[in-house]
Design a protein around this motif. Structure first.
Motif: not given
Length: 137
Positions: A19-20, A76-79, A107-109
């Protein structure tokens, strides 16, 4: 008109899904540069898409003609519905055609995605349940 995976031509060696808003100008560019510098043909939307191209169709074709996808999973990828569609397509091709999927957690667990907690849970809850089932497998 249908073609088997063995007869398809590889247009890109790697398809980069991200996600950009989270990673385009920092992390993703640090992945892209060394890949390109070593001569690897990478599908990167900013380099590849032309004005008027349909994003989802273009990504679907890029995934179908590549051998590996790098998925940069950020906050925010899944958004992004388009990111989830890309991920679903990647997982489907992984399961049916041996496509290689390489997730990178930025930056995501990883447990947040595995256990669907936090923003990932909220985002997945907003999307189609059948897509969620496919991605979790």
């Amino acid at each position: 008109m249908a073609s088997s995976s063995s007869s398809r031509q590889t247009k890109h060696q790697v398809c980069l899904s991200f996600t950009g808003e989270d990673t385009r100008l920092n992390f993703t560019s640090h992945i892209l540069k060394p890949l390109k510098d070593t001569g690897i043909n990478v599908f990167f939307d900013e380099d590849t898409l032309e004005k008027g191209d349909q994003l989802s169709l273009t990504f679907s074709q890029a995934i179908a003609t590549s051998t590996l996808s790098i998925i940069v999973l950020s906050v925010n990828y899944a958004s992004s519905k388009s990111c989830l569609a890309e991920l679903s397509n990647i997982v489907d091709r992984k399961d049916t055609e041996g496509h290689i999927a390489l997730p990178i957690f930025y930056r995501v667990d990883p447990s947040r995605l595995r256990n669907l907690t936090g923003r990932f849970k909220t985002s997945f809850d907003d999307h189609e349940p059948e897509k969620l089932d496919q991605v979790q497998q």
